[in-house]
Design a protein around this motif. Sequence first.
Motif, mmCIF file in Angstrom:
data_model
loop_
_atom_site.group_PDB
_atom_site.id
_atom_site.type_symbol
_atom_site.label_atom_id
_atom_site.label_comp_id
_atom_site.label_asym_id
_atom_site.label_seq_id
_atom_site.Cartn_x
_atom_site.Cartn_y
_atom_site.Cartn_z
ATOM 1 N N GLY A 154 55.239 50.045 46.167
ATOM 2 C CA GLY A 154 54.901 50.909 45.042
ATOM 3 C C GLY A 154 53.794 50.337 44.178
ATOM 4 N N ILE A 155 53.853 49.026 43.929
ATOM 5 C CA ILE A 155 52.847 48.381 43.088
ATOM 6 C C ILE A 155 51.463 48.469 43.720
ATOM 7 N N SER A 156 51.394 48.231 45.022
ATOM 8 C CA SER A 156 50.094 48.147 45.702
ATOM 9 C C SER A 156 49.649 49.472 46.325
ATOM 10 N N LYS A 157 50.370 50.545 46.051
ATOM 11 C CA LYS A 157 50.099 51.831 46.696
ATOM 12 C C LYS A 157 48.666 52.308 46.476
ATOM 13 N N LYS A 158 48.126 52.086 45.282
ATOM 14 C CA LYS A 158 46.778 52.556 44.965
ATOM 15 C C LYS A 158 45.762 51.417 44.937
ATOM 16 N N TRP A 159 46.129 50.277 45.489
ATOM 17 C CA TRP A 159 45.201 49.156 45.557
ATOM 18 C C TRP A 159 44.205 49.363 46.701
ATOM 19 N N SER A 160 43.110 48.644 46.627
ATOM 20 C CA SER A 160 42.087 48.709 47.673
ATOM 21 C C SER A 160 42.425 47.739 48.797
ATOM 22 N N THR A 161 41.885 48.001 49.971
ATOM 23 C CA THR A 161 42.055 47.095 51.109
ATOM 24 C C THR A 161 40.701 46.830 51.752
ATOM 25 N N LYS A 162 40.573 45.642 52.309
ATOM 26 C CA LYS A 162 39.345 45.281 53.017
ATOM 27 C C LYS A 162 39.700 44.247 54.075
ATOM 28 N N ARG A 163 39.180 44.426 55.272
ATOM 29 C CA ARG A 163 39.489 43.539 56.394
ATOM 30 C C ARG A 163 38.373 42.515 56.584
ATOM 31 N N SER A 164 38.769 41.259 56.806
ATOM 32 C CA SER A 164 37.823 40.197 57.128
ATOM 33 C C SER A 164 38.478 39.290 58.159
ATOM 34 N N GLY A 165 38.066 39.425 59.415
ATOM 35 C CA GLY A 165 38.703 38.654 60.477
ATOM 36 C C GLY A 165 40.155 39.051 60.631
ATOM 37 N N ILE A 166 41.043 38.066 60.617
ATOM 38 C CA ILE A 166 42.475 38.344 60.783
ATOM 39 C C ILE A 166 43.150 38.684 59.460
ATOM 40 N N ILE A 167 42.383 38.691 58.364
ATOM 41 C CA ILE A 167 42.954 38.890 57.029
ATOM 42 C C ILE A 167 42.680 40.307 56.533
ATOM 43 N N GLU A 168 43.729 40.983 56.095
ATOM 44 C CA GLU A 168 43.573 42.270 55.416
ATOM 45 C C GLU A 168 43.848 42.052 53.933
ATOM 46 N N TYR A 169 42.796 42.076 53.143
ATOM 47 C CA TYR A 169 42.938 41.859 51.705
ATOM 48 C C TYR A 169 43.465 43.121 51.033
ATOM 49 N N VAL A 170 44.386 42.926 50.100
ATOM 50 C CA VAL A 170 44.938 44.015 49.299
ATOM 51 C C VAL A 170 44.795 43.584 47.845
ATOM 52 N N TYR A 171 44.067 44.366 47.052
ATOM 53 C CA TYR A 171 43.751 43.899 45.705
ATOM 54 C C TYR A 171 43.703 45.067 44.719
ATOM 55 N N PRO A 172 43.992 44.801 43.438
ATOM 56 C CA PRO A 172 44.066 45.867 42.436
ATOM 57 C C PRO A 172 42.689 46.412 42.073
ATOM 58 N N PRO A 173 42.646 47.583 41.452
ATOM 59 C CA PRO A 173 41.369 48.238 41.141
ATOM 60 C C PRO A 173 40.446 47.415 40.251
ATOM 61 N N ASN A 174 41.012 46.548 39.408
ATOM 62 C CA ASN A 174 40.172 45.771 38.491
ATOM 63 C C ASN A 174 39.643 44.480 39.114
ATOM 64 N N HIS A 175 39.936 44.258 40.391
ATOM 65 C CA HIS A 175 39.473 43.035 41.053
ATOM 66 C C HIS A 175 38.141 43.274 41.747
ATOM 67 N N SER A 176 37.198 42.365 41.537
ATOM 68 C CA SER A 176 35.898 42.437 42.196
ATOM 69 C C SER A 176 35.945 41.596 43.468
ATOM 70 N N PHE A 177 35.898 42.254 44.601
ATOM 71 C CA PHE A 177 36.058 41.568 45.880
ATOM 72 C C PHE A 177 34.885 40.629 46.143
ATOM 73 N N ASP A 178 35.204 39.385 46.499
ATOM 74 C CA ASP A 178 34.188 38.353 46.743
ATOM 75 C C ASP A 178 33.971 38.217 48.253
ATOM 76 N N LYS A 179 32.889 38.802 48.752
ATOM 77 C CA LYS A 179 32.618 38.779 50.189
ATOM 78 C C LYS A 179 32.357 37.366 50.699
ATOM 79 N N THR A 180 31.715 36.545 49.876
ATOM 80 C CA THR A 180 31.419 35.172 50.294
ATOM 81 C C THR A 180 32.706 34.375 50.483
#
Length: 391
Positions: A154-180
């Motif tokens: 429920g908490i992460s239902k509206k969070w963003s996701t991004k895949r990098s290799g074997i890792i699927e990142y799940v992060y809240p809307p206010n988080h700025s994803f660091d590609k590096t």
Amino acid sequence: MRQLFVLLFLLNGLNQICAQESNDPIKLFVSSRVDTTSKDVRSIIQLYENYYKSKPDSIYNNPYWNKKEKELYNDFDFSRVSIFQGGMDATYLFRAFSPFVMSVEPLGEKYQIRVLFASNTTNPKYIGSKVWCIQKLNAIKENDQWVLENLIVGISKKWSTKRSGIIEYVYPPNHSFDKTAAKNAEKFCSEIIKRFNPAYKSTFKYYVTNSIDDMGLLENFDFYFVGITTGKAREGMILTAKGDEYYPHEFVHKLLPENPNRGYIIEEGLAVYLGTRENKTEYENLMKKLATDLKTSPEKINFKSIISQEVRYNGYPTAYPAGAGICELIYNLKGDDGLRQLMKSDTKDFESIIKSVCSITKLTEAKVQAEWNKTLEKYIGKSSQTEEIQN
């Protein structure tokens, strides 16, 4: 952040500080603000009480938990490991920390129950751990019966996701994803897999939060003293409170080959040596703490007391640098092959650690102890800059 080691004060003074005395050891107290005139609310309270009467400290097909999560996870209650820390069972927990139902509120078609676990102690020695936790769980309908559910979906239902290799990142809307940072994480994981676990073919989720309380919610805690830390590797996922994409210590936990006979010291030692050491200053500071204690307090802090975990905490979790010292010793003598042997060895207790390390290094116990001390001594005089200790 330092992992907080919780020493159960109730083990030494339970009769003096017991919070709940009752013929029924599993009994809830309920706040007057809870609407107990509601049939559903009463059902949720009864569900929670029934769950704690059903040995929730053990992992089995518990009838009071939802089927979907039991199918997804072996250890399906995400709060179980922390709340029953120290070998407690539910009866012991309820005796030491009277559970008090603070609220039972509707949440769409669900309900959410919030329960305070706190002791009645006023002893200054123990007052800092008076509140064990505030647990929060969802209750959902399954086949017309109320069952419990973790908060994380429920908490992460509206969070963003991004895949990098074997890792699927799940992060809240206010988080700025660091590609590096994510690329660095992908590279680190690939290297660990290549060196130590080439059979690893899985992926995992990586939940990013910015505080220990936000991370605690993912483990069903509105507040927690017990098990507080900045990162945890769980089934199929890593949780972090550090607010970034790169956590090598936890990656090591996730990627090591499975071994049910690997003990805590070696598990954490490998994560520190292979993961935390990516931050040289952080690693050296941690090793220096134990090295200094070995020199200044040898009667209390010594090879036997630390490796056996007679002394678990001395302002820092002693297992971390102690285990890292063993790993560093083995790597210096036997390289990756030695570490691979250590990963597969029985290291559950002091005797098995000594037996395994002696076998890998071909050293006597006395020589292992001497080399371990020498490994740590070299960190005296190194960086003293304060750094966080990863979990």
